[in-house]
Design a protein around this motif. Structure first.
Motif, PDB file in Angstrom:
ATOM      1  N   GLY A  79       0.801  -1.216   0.000  1.00  0.00           N
ATOM      2  CA  GLY A  79       0.000   0.000   0.000  1.00  0.00           C
ATOM      3  C   GLY A  79       0.836   1.270   0.000  1.00  0.00           C
ATOM      4  O   GLY A  79       0.311   2.364   0.179  1.00  0.00           O
ATOM      5  N   VAL A  80       2.139   1.150  -0.202  1.00  0.00           N
ATOM      6  CA  VAL A  80       3.044   2.304  -0.163  1.00  0.00           C
ATOM      7  C   VAL A  80       2.657   3.341  -1.210  1.00  0.00           C
ATOM      8  O   VAL A  80       2.105   3.014  -2.262  1.00  0.00           O
ATOM      9  N   LYS A  81       2.956   4.579  -0.883  1.00  0.00           N
ATOM     10  CA  LYS A  81       2.754   5.697  -1.806  1.00  0.00           C
ATOM     11  C   LYS A  81       4.069   6.463  -1.870  1.00  0.00           C
ATOM     12  O   LYS A  81       4.737   6.621  -0.859  1.00  0.00           O
ATOM     13  N   LEU A  82       4.442   6.916  -3.067  1.00  0.00           N
ATOM     14  CA  LEU A  82       5.670   7.683  -3.228  1.00  0.00           C
ATOM     15  C   LEU A  82       5.322   9.125  -3.590  1.00  0.00           C
ATOM     16  O   LEU A  82       4.491   9.365  -4.473  1.00  0.00           O
ATOM     17  N   ILE A  83       5.939  10.035  -2.884  1.00  0.00           N
ATOM     18  CA  ILE A  83       5.838  11.452  -3.192  1.00  0.00           C
ATOM     19  C   ILE A  83       7.220  11.907  -3.624  1.00  0.00           C
ATOM     20  O   ILE A  83       8.183  11.776  -2.873  1.00  0.00           O
ATOM     21  N   ALA A  84       7.311  12.398  -4.853  1.00  0.00           N
ATOM     22  CA  ALA A  84       8.579  12.891  -5.384  1.00  0.00           C
ATOM     23  C   ALA A  84       8.634  14.401  -5.164  1.00  0.00           C
ATOM     24  O   ALA A  84       7.677  15.106  -5.475  1.00  0.00           O
ATOM     25  N   VAL A  85       9.734  14.866  -4.603  1.00  0.00           N
ATOM     26  CA  VAL A  85       9.891  16.293  -4.307  1.00  0.00           C
ATOM     27  C   VAL A  85      11.010  16.852  -5.169  1.00  0.00           C
ATOM     28  O   VAL A  85      12.172  16.490  -5.003  1.00  0.00           O
ATOM     29  N   SER A  86      10.630  17.722  -6.100  1.00  0.00           N
ATOM     30  CA  SER A  86      11.613  18.367  -6.964  1.00  0.00           C
ATOM     31  C   SER A  86      12.260  19.530  -6.226  1.00  0.00           C
ATOM     32  O   SER A  86      11.567  20.380  -5.671  1.00  0.00           O
ATOM     33  N   ILE A  87      13.590  19.557  -6.258  1.00  0.00           N
ATOM     34  CA  ILE A  87      14.307  20.684  -5.664  1.00  0.00           C
ATOM     35  C   ILE A  87      14.811  21.632  -6.742  1.00  0.00           C
ATOM     36  O   ILE A  87      15.646  22.495  -6.476  1.00  0.00           O
ATOM     37  N   ASP A  88      14.286  21.494  -7.962  1.00  0.00           N
ATOM     38  CA  ASP A  88      14.654  22.418  -9.034  1.00  0.00           C
ATOM     39  C   ASP A  88      14.338  23.844  -8.603  1.00  0.00           C
ATOM     40  O   ASP A  88      13.291  24.100  -8.005  1.00  0.00           O
ATOM     41  N   GLN A  89      15.225  24.761  -8.921  1.00  0.00           N
ATOM     42  CA  GLN A  89      14.998  26.162  -8.587  1.00  0.00           C
ATOM     43  C   GLN A  89      13.911  26.738  -9.496  1.00  0.00           C
ATOM     44  O   GLN A  89      13.557  26.149 -10.521  1.00  0.00           O
ATOM     45  N   ALA A  90      13.395  27.890  -9.129  1.00  0.00           N
ATOM     46  CA  ALA A  90      12.249  28.501  -9.810  1.00  0.00           C
ATOM     47  C   ALA A  90      12.436  28.593 -11.327  1.00  0.00           C
ATOM     48  O   ALA A  90      11.493  28.335 -12.081  1.00  0.00           O
ATOM     49  N   GLN A  91      13.643  28.917 -11.793  1.00  0.00           N
ATOM     50  CA  GLN A  91      13.843  29.071 -13.235  1.00  0.00           C
ATOM     51  C   GLN A  91      13.759  27.741 -13.987  1.00  0.00           C
ATOM     52  O   GLN A  91      13.599  27.728 -15.205  1.00  0.00           O
ATOM     53  N   ASN A  92      13.856  26.608 -13.285  1.00  0.00           N
ATOM     54  CA  ASN A  92      13.769  25.290 -13.925  1.00  0.00           C
ATOM     55  C   ASN A  92      12.478  24.546 -13.605  1.00  0.00           C
ATOM     56  O   ASN A  92      12.277  23.437 -14.086  1.00  0.00           O
ATOM     57  N   GLU A 102       6.698  12.626 -19.383  1.00  0.00           N
ATOM     58  CA  GLU A 102       7.485  11.821 -20.320  1.00  0.00           C
ATOM     59  C   GLU A 102       7.757  10.427 -19.758  1.00  0.00           C
ATOM     60  O   GLU A 102       7.718   9.433 -20.478  1.00  0.00           O
ATOM     61  N   ASN A 103       8.040  10.352 -18.468  1.00  0.00           N
ATOM     62  CA  ASN A 103       8.350   9.066 -17.834  1.00  0.00           C
ATOM     63  C   ASN A 103       7.111   8.340 -17.307  1.00  0.00           C
ATOM     64  O   ASN A 103       7.227   7.243 -16.788  1.00  0.00           O
ATOM     65  N   GLU A 104       5.951   9.004 -17.421  1.00  0.00           N
ATOM     66  CA  GLU A 104       4.685   8.437 -16.947  1.00  0.00           C
ATOM     67  C   GLU A 104       4.769   8.014 -15.487  1.00  0.00           C
ATOM     68  O   GLU A 104       4.284   6.954 -15.091  1.00  0.00           O
ATOM     69  N   TRP A 105       5.402   8.876 -14.669  1.00  0.00           N
ATOM     70  CA  TRP A 105       5.517   8.584 -13.249  1.00  0.00           C
ATOM     71  C   TRP A 105       4.167   8.804 -12.585  1.00  0.00           C
ATOM     72  O   TRP A 105       3.576   9.874 -12.712  1.00  0.00           O
ATOM     73  N   PRO A 106       3.682   7.812 -11.857  1.00  0.00           N
ATOM     74  CA  PRO A 106       2.378   7.927 -11.202  1.00  0.00           C
ATOM     75  C   PRO A 106       2.448   8.607  -9.836  1.00  0.00           C
ATOM     76  O   PRO A 106       1.462   8.659  -9.114  1.00  0.00           O
ATOM     77  N   TYR A 107       3.608   9.124  -9.492  1.00  0.00           N
ATOM     78  CA  TYR A 107       3.826   9.698  -8.166  1.00  0.00           C
ATOM     79  C   TYR A 107       3.172  11.061  -8.031  1.00  0.00           C
ATOM     80  O   TYR A 107       3.052  11.806  -9.003  1.00  0.00           O
ATOM     81  N   GLU A 108       2.827  11.409  -6.790  1.00  0.00           N
ATOM     82  CA  GLU A 108       2.465  12.793  -6.503  1.00  0.00           C
ATOM     83  C   GLU A 108       3.784  13.564  -6.503  1.00  0.00           C
ATOM     84  O   GLU A 108       4.768  13.114  -5.913  1.00  0.00           O
ATOM     85  N   VAL A 109       3.813  14.713  -7.174  1.00  0.00           N
ATOM     86  CA  VAL A 109       5.051  15.473  -7.286  1.00  0.00           C
ATOM     87  C   VAL A 109       4.863  16.845  -6.646  1.00  0.00           C
ATOM     88  O   VAL A 109       3.935  17.574  -6.982  1.00  0.00           O
ATOM     89  N   LEU A 110       5.756  17.147  -5.704  1.00  0.00           N
ATOM     90  CA  LEU A 110       5.744  18.446  -5.025  1.00  0.00           C
ATOM     91  C   LEU A 110       6.963  19.248  -5.463  1.00  0.00           C
ATOM     92  O   LEU A 110       7.988  18.678  -5.851  1.00  0.00           O
ATOM     93  N   LEU A 111       6.841  20.563  -5.370  1.00  0.00           N
ATOM     94  CA  LEU A 111       7.917  21.462  -5.781  1.00  0.00           C
ATOM     95  C   LEU A 111       8.495  22.179  -4.563  1.00  0.00           C
ATOM     96  O   LEU A 111       7.752  22.758  -3.775  1.00  0.00           O
ATOM     97  N   ASP A 112       9.821  22.115  -4.434  1.00  0.00           N
ATOM     98  CA  ASP A 112      10.525  22.760  -3.321  1.00  0.00           C
ATOM     99  C   ASP A 112      11.593  23.699  -3.893  1.00  0.00           C
ATOM    100  O   ASP A 112      12.793  23.519  -3.652  1.00  0.00           O
ATOM    101  N   PRO A 113      11.169  24.740  -4.658  1.00  0.00           N
ATOM    102  CA  PRO A 113      12.138  25.583  -5.365  1.00  0.00           C
ATOM    103  C   PRO A 113      13.033  26.412  -4.447  1.00  0.00           C
ATOM    104  O   PRO A 113      14.123  26.811  -4.851  1.00  0.00           O
ATOM    105  N   ASN A 114      12.600  26.657  -3.225  1.00  0.00           N
ATOM    106  CA  ASN A 114      13.412  27.424  -2.276  1.00  0.00           C
ATOM    107  C   ASN A 114      14.154  26.526  -1.286  1.00  0.00           C
ATOM    108  O   ASN A 114      14.716  27.007  -0.309  1.00  0.00           O
ATOM    109  N   SER A 115      14.087  25.231  -1.505  1.00  0.00           N
ATOM    110  CA  SER A 115      14.762  24.225  -0.661  1.00  0.00           C
ATOM    111  C   SER A 115      14.334  24.276   0.801  1.00  0.00           C
ATOM    112  O   SER A 115      15.111  23.913   1.687  1.00  0.00           O
ATOM    113  N   GLU A 116      13.111  24.689   1.070  1.00  0.00           N
ATOM    114  CA  GLU A 116      12.630  24.757   2.452  1.00  0.00           C
ATOM    115  C   GLU A 116      12.580  23.369   3.093  1.00  0.00           C
ATOM    116  O   GLU A 116      13.075  23.175   4.205  1.00  0.00           O
TER     117      GLU A 116
END
Length: 163
Positions: A79-92, A102-116
């Motif tokens: 029953g595991v769930k994966l959350i992918a957290v992008s640390i790409d900065q705002a310009q990316n 493109e990779n058809e990733w079924p994960y929930e994806v969060l954005l951490d552009p300020n590396s908080e």
């Protein structure tokens, strides 16, 4: 005075240790722009994987692709769930959704552009993976990726759910 310093040091250590046992109280956006409160994330009593990545990080992308190949089986068994957290900065940030699609990733994806979140959890290098048990406690942390390392990750997921 020495006792006060020792007490202060003990409190700081205690706060640091506590901060690293659960996800911090931060809000990030997902790739659709919706706010997500991290300390309330739940997988309904099942394990949760939080994987830090960046679009430019080759080992990160290999890891997420390798997990994707076995993710349906992992979910079925634990029953595991994966959350992918992008640390790409705002310009990316605009490169994240195309990579996920493109990779058809079924994960929930969060954005951490300020590396908080990255800073709050003391993440130094990526890829970095955290496993939380069904109660939200961090039970495993790992950085780096080599081919086949997802097998160890899955063992930690099974331990987190008592299998």
């Amino acid at each position: 005075m020495r006792k006060i310093r020792l007490l202060f040091a003990a409190i700081l250590i205690g706060l640091t240790v506590h901060a690293q046992t659960r996800l911090p109280k931060l809000t990030l956006k997902n790739i659709d722009g919706k706010s997500v409160q991290l300390d309330t994330l739940s997988n309904h009593g099942k394990p949760l994987i939080v994987s830090f990545f960046a679009t430019w990080c080759k080992p990160c992308n290999r890891e997420l692709k390798a997990i994707n190949e076995v993710y349906a089986d992992w979910q079925e068994e634990t029953g595991v769930k994966l959350i992918a957290v992008s640390i790409d900065q705002a310009q990316n940030i605009n490169k994240v959704k195309p990579l996920v699609d493109e990779n058809e990733w079924p994960y929930e994806v969060l954005l951490d552009p300020n590396s908080e979140l990255k800073r709050a959890l003391g993440v130094q290098l990526i890829p970095y993976v955290i496993v939380l048990d069904g109660k939200g406690n961090i039970v495993f942390k790992h950085n780096g990726y080599t081919d086949g390392a997802e097998a160890e990750l899955y063992e930690k997921v099974k331990e987190a759910c008592g299998k």
